[in-house]
Design a protein around this motif. Structure first.
Motif, PDB file in Angstrom:
ATOM      1  N   VAL A  44     -26.093  83.425-100.248  1.00  0.00           N
ATOM      2  CA  VAL A  44     -25.963  84.876-100.085  1.00  0.00           C
ATOM      3  C   VAL A  44     -24.533  85.333-100.388  1.00  0.00           C
ATOM      4  O   VAL A  44     -24.305  86.337-101.063  1.00  0.00           O
ATOM      5  N   MET A  45     -23.549  84.571 -99.920  1.00  0.00           N
ATOM      6  CA  MET A  45     -22.164  85.013-100.086  1.00  0.00           C
ATOM      7  C   MET A  45     -21.683  84.915-101.526  1.00  0.00           C
ATOM      8  O   MET A  45     -20.830  85.681-101.951  1.00  0.00           O
ATOM      9  N   THR A  46     -22.179  83.932-102.277  1.00  0.00           N
ATOM     10  CA  THR A  46     -21.664  83.773-103.634  1.00  0.00           C
ATOM     11  C   THR A  46     -22.582  84.376-104.686  1.00  0.00           C
ATOM     12  O   THR A  46     -22.126  84.733-105.759  1.00  0.00           O
ATOM     13  N   GLN A  47     -23.867  84.496-104.384  1.00  0.00           N
ATOM     14  CA  GLN A  47     -24.815  84.871-105.431  1.00  0.00           C
ATOM     15  C   GLN A  47     -25.427  86.257-105.272  1.00  0.00           C
ATOM     16  O   GLN A  47     -26.219  86.664-106.108  1.00  0.00           O
ATOM     17  N   THR A  48     -25.104  86.961-104.189  1.00  0.00           N
ATOM     18  CA  THR A  48     -25.684  88.297-104.055  1.00  0.00           C
ATOM     19  C   THR A  48     -24.587  89.355-103.936  1.00  0.00           C
ATOM     20  O   THR A  48     -23.450  89.050-103.570  1.00  0.00           O
ATOM     21  N   ALA A  49     -24.968  90.580-104.250  1.00  0.00           N
ATOM     22  CA  ALA A  49     -24.018  91.685-104.199  1.00  0.00           C
ATOM     23  C   ALA A  49     -23.521  91.885-102.765  1.00  0.00           C
ATOM     24  O   ALA A  49     -22.342  92.145-102.541  1.00  0.00           O
ATOM     25  N   TRP A  50     -24.428  91.728-101.804  1.00  0.00           N
ATOM     26  CA  TRP A  50     -24.024  91.910-100.404  1.00  0.00           C
ATOM     27  C   TRP A  50     -22.868  90.968-100.053  1.00  0.00           C
ATOM     28  O   TRP A  50     -21.884  91.377 -99.432  1.00  0.00           O
ATOM     29  N   GLY A  51     -22.975  89.723-100.481  1.00  0.00           N
ATOM     30  CA  GLY A  51     -21.912  88.749-100.223  1.00  0.00           C
ATOM     31  C   GLY A  51     -20.585  89.186-100.824  1.00  0.00           C
ATOM     32  O   GLY A  51     -19.545  89.157-100.168  1.00  0.00           O
ATOM     33  N   SER A  72     -23.867  95.890 -91.102  1.00  0.00           N
ATOM     34  CA  SER A  72     -24.875  94.865 -91.375  1.00  0.00           C
ATOM     35  C   SER A  72     -24.338  93.474 -91.042  1.00  0.00           C
ATOM     36  O   SER A  72     -25.085  92.611 -90.575  1.00  0.00           O
ATOM     37  N   VAL A  73     -23.042  93.254 -91.236  1.00  0.00           N
ATOM     38  CA  VAL A  73     -22.455  91.954 -90.912  1.00  0.00           C
ATOM     39  C   VAL A  73     -22.603  91.656 -89.415  1.00  0.00           C
ATOM     40  O   VAL A  73     -22.992  90.555 -89.030  1.00  0.00           O
ATOM     41  N   TYR A  74     -22.332  92.651 -88.570  1.00  0.00           N
ATOM     42  CA  TYR A  74     -22.435  92.419 -87.131  1.00  0.00           C
ATOM     43  C   TYR A  74     -23.881  92.184 -86.707  1.00  0.00           C
ATOM     44  O   TYR A  74     -24.156  91.360 -85.845  1.00  0.00           O
ATOM     45  N   VAL A  75     -24.805  92.930 -87.332  1.00  0.00           N
ATOM     46  CA  VAL A  75     -26.217  92.732 -86.991  1.00  0.00           C
ATOM     47  C   VAL A  75     -26.670  91.332 -87.420  1.00  0.00           C
ATOM     48  O   VAL A  75     -27.314  90.610 -86.650  1.00  0.00           O
ATOM     49  N   VAL A  76     -26.303  90.942 -88.643  1.00  0.00           N
ATOM     50  CA  VAL A  76     -26.686  89.614 -89.129  1.00  0.00           C
ATOM     51  C   VAL A  76     -26.072  88.532 -88.240  1.00  0.00           C
ATOM     52  O   VAL A  76     -26.735  87.547 -87.880  1.00  0.00           O
ATOM     53  N   PHE A  94     -17.391  95.001-111.588  1.00  0.00           N
ATOM     54  CA  PHE A  94     -18.778  95.356-111.257  1.00  0.00           C
ATOM     55  C   PHE A  94     -18.971  95.659-109.782  1.00  0.00           C
ATOM     56  O   PHE A  94     -20.103  95.731-109.310  1.00  0.00           O
ATOM     57  N   MET A  95     -17.883  95.830-109.050  1.00  0.00           N
ATOM     58  CA  MET A  95     -18.006  96.101-107.617  1.00  0.00           C
ATOM     59  C   MET A  95     -18.837  97.362-107.376  1.00  0.00           C
ATOM     60  O   MET A  95     -18.565  98.415-107.930  1.00  0.00           O
ATOM     61  N   GLY A  96     -19.880  97.216-106.557  1.00  0.00           N
ATOM     62  CA  GLY A  96     -20.712  98.368-106.234  1.00  0.00           C
ATOM     63  C   GLY A  96     -21.772  98.663-107.271  1.00  0.00           C
ATOM     64  O   GLY A  96     -22.575  99.571-107.089  1.00  0.00           O
ATOM     65  N   ARG A  97     -21.766  97.961-108.402  1.00  0.00           N
ATOM     66  CA  ARG A  97     -22.827  98.172-109.405  1.00  0.00           C
ATOM     67  C   ARG A  97     -23.112  96.846-110.093  1.00  0.00           C
ATOM     68  O   ARG A  97     -23.155  96.746-111.324  1.00  0.00           O
ATOM     69  N   GLU A  98     -23.279  95.832-109.269  1.00  0.00           N
ATOM     70  CA  GLU A  98     -23.495  94.489-109.764  1.00  0.00           C
ATOM     71  C   GLU A  98     -24.805  94.401-110.549  1.00  0.00           C
ATOM     72  O   GLU A  98     -25.748  95.149-110.291  1.00  0.00           O
TER      73      GLU A  98
END
Lengths: 254, 360
Positions: B224-231, B257-261, A101-105
């Motif tokens: 954020v790291m385990t539960q969101t797509a960004w993570g 975005s990592v550097y800004v955060v 699902f990478m990129g389309r979670e």
């Protein structure tokens, strides 16, 4: 019969090198089309143009008869064209489900997903497991195991399953058996046929003539930046195909 | 049963792996390696527990006294928040050598906006956040657009930012009393946590808001790291950037975005730092860059990217804090803290290399 994916007069130049020289291409519904050609013949440029990784300088691409422009790999995915790259494009440390699902979670429904952006791990894992067992890869028991703990064939299997799960129009496979042993190659070839059985056409790029002749419905032979001819593997032998590819033999009139 | 033993050794590793998944027989050491590989947070927790035991023994249990806990927590809070930000950057296979300096410039900005220019305190705080965010963005753009290695970018930024701090302030601090009089909001994280009139304590040690902030930062980032797509994307980009890109992750956008955060979290740390130190001191936290890296590495995050946990860094920071307090209470020369921290870093990276070897 309208081809699912067709290209007319594709041209791509890198400086003075012409990688694609007014190349034509067509993929029919439900078939496995093998693309073969010598190194440097331009077949990988052709595939990159079809999967959005490269922008052609000229020519047109048609999807189901309609002209499309494919500026990026993401755009190709948007059109339902999935590519399994030779490198597989997977993150080894992440789980099978994460990679699929990478990129389309998928996010949780309701406020948890919308506001807190919470992923729906359970649903993604369930779908990933279903997709794998659909393709007879149920032997992979733990969907949350890291991809790097899988064998080469299993990784290829996961990559194909990912493409099959999301590729509604076309699946492009780039050298899927190149890095595999005999048994694992066999398994992947079976997978490819399973995917075709679901009606999704496949473009198979391969150097392995026995594999190509075993699964392909038609063979697109690429030479000097363009399509030399398309042959039916039942009408020709492997040495014929190699002879066309290298220019040792004149191709049949197209 | 000798036949079983022969079978066990012969079965591993299979010369031609069959397509079906077979659990190969493994030695005890290999099993340990596998468990650590699957649960990278175990190591820092173990090291932390071990460090607690060692120093409880060395100091006759004094290390667990209220004072010791207070010192440790307050010391750890600032470096801990920075370590959380540093973890994000290191997970992308980068490194941020400038993060401590970014923090210092952020609180200098907050202090001078409020005191020198008379900007209302909330706006001064926002100015500090803008400073951290913009500095992070500059690093991020240099990494993603100009394609410079993060090490070089942030080494340069460290020196540039630090020089700016000294040139701008003339090495002058803003005194605690001045802040109390003109911008008490800036010192809010140095105050003790009091709920319903009762001071909150841990084993008798009073807790300041900076500690609560650190815990909150770790909790939010762990989510954020385990539960969101960004993570997930941060991990994927650190693991294999090209693969992530082909799989549909906007890799450069994620990296930026990592550097800004990280810059914004450094600004948050700077606000807490004002409270903890009490004044705006340009020469404080000189070692914070390296301390944060030490905490992350001891916390089990791989310098090669893609592997590690946010919570590991919390335990990494706590471990260094316990060593520092323990050695101080045991009456040792403070240099031994550096010595011990150096040993831990090398050990942690060696362990990481060993765990990573599993994939080949």
């Amino acid at each position: 019969m309208t081809p699912v994916l067709a290209a007319k007069g594709l041209t791509k130049r890198y400086g003075r090198v012409t990688a694609l020289d007014r190349c034509d291409f067509d993929l029919r519904p439900g078939e496995i089309l093998a693309v073969i050609g010598d190194n440097g013949a331009g077949k990988s440029t052709l595939i990159k143009a079809l999967s959005g990784a490269v922008q052609p300088d000229g020519g047109e691409i048609h999807l189901n008869g309609e002209k499309v422009v494919i500026p990026t790999p993401l755009a190709a995915r948007g059109h339902g064209i999935e590519t399994v790259y030779q490198t597989l494009a997977m993150s080894p440390a992440l789980s099978i489900a994460d990679n699929m699902f990478m990129g389309r979670e998928l996010r949780k429904p309701g406020i948890m997903g919308k506001v807190f952006r919470k992923l729906d791990h359970a649903r993604m894992e369930r779908i990933a497991r279903d997709k794998l067992s659909d393709l007879g890869l149920a032997t992979i028991q733990n969907i949350s195991q890291a991809v790097e703990t899988l064998s080469g064939g299993q990784r290829q299997g996961v990559a194909v399953a990912r493409a099959a799960a999301f590729g509604s129009q076309v699946i492009i496979l780039d050298e899927p058996t190149a890095a595999l042993g005999v048994k694992e190659s066999r398994k992947v070839l079976e997978l490819i046929q399973d995917v075709r059985a679901r009606g999704i056409p496949i473009i198979l790029i391969s150097h392995n003539m026995p594999h190509v002749f075993e699964v392909a419905d038609r063979i697109h032979i690429h030479r000097l930046g363009r399509r030399l001819c398309v042959i039916d593997p039942k009408d020709y032998t492997m040495s014929d195909a190699v002879a066309f590819m290298t220019g040792a033999k004149e191709p049949p009139a197209a | 049963m000798p036949s079983d033993i022969t079978h066990a050794t012969a079965a591993r590793p299979p010369a031609d792996p069959p397509p079906e998944f077979e659990q190969p027989n493994r030695s005890v050491l290999q099993k340990v390696q596998h468990v650590l590989h699957n649960h990278p947070a175990i190591v820092p927790v173990l090291i932390f527990a071990l460090s607690l035991l060692i120093f409880a023994a060395l100091t006759d249990g004094r290390n667990l006294s209220g004072l010791a806990i207070k010192i440790t927590l307050e010391q750890v809070s600032i470096v801990g928040i920075l370590a959380a930000a540093q973890t994000l950057v290191i997970l992308t296979a980068g490194i941020d050598l400038s993060i401590g300096a970014v923090m210092v410039l952020s609180y200098v900005a907050m202090g001078h906006l409020a005191v020198t220019y008379g900007v209302p305190s909330p706006l001064a705080v926002l100015g500090g956040f803008a400073t951290g965010g913009i500095l992070g963005m500059i690093s991020g753009l240099l990494v993603t657009r100009v394609k410079l290695p993060p090490f070089i970018v942030t080494l340069g930024m460290w020196q540039i930012v630090l020089a700016t701090v000294y040139l701008y302030t003339g090495s002058q601090s803003i005194r605690s009393q001045t802040l109390d009089a003109e911008a008490p909001l800036l010192k809010v994280f140095g105050e003790r946590v009091v709920i319903g009139g009762y001071p909150v304590t841990i084993l008798g040690a009073p807790v300041i808001w900076a500690v609560v902030l650190m815990v909150a930062v770790f909790a939010v980032l762990a989510y954020v790291m385990t539960q969101t797509a960004w993570g997930r994307h941060v991990y994927a980009v650190g693991d294999d950037k090209e693969a992530a890109e082909l799989a549909g992750v906007r890799a450069d956008a994620t990296l930026l975005s990592v550097y800004v955060v990280a810059g914004l979290i450094a600004a948050l740390a700077s606000w807490a730092a004002i409270g903890r130190v009490g004044s705006i001191s340009p020469s404080s936290f000189f070692e914070a860059n390296l301390d944060s890296i030490a905490a992350v590495v001891i916390g089990g995050t791989s310098l090669f990217g893609g592997r590690g946990t946010i919570l590991g860094s919390l335990f990494g920071a706590l471990t260094v804090g316990v060593f520092a307090t323990g050695l101080k209470l045991a009456g040792a020369d403070p240099q031994w803290v550096l010595f011990a921290s150096g040993c831990l870093i090398i050990l942690a990276v060696a362990l990481d290399q060993w765990i990573r070897r599993i994939s080949s």
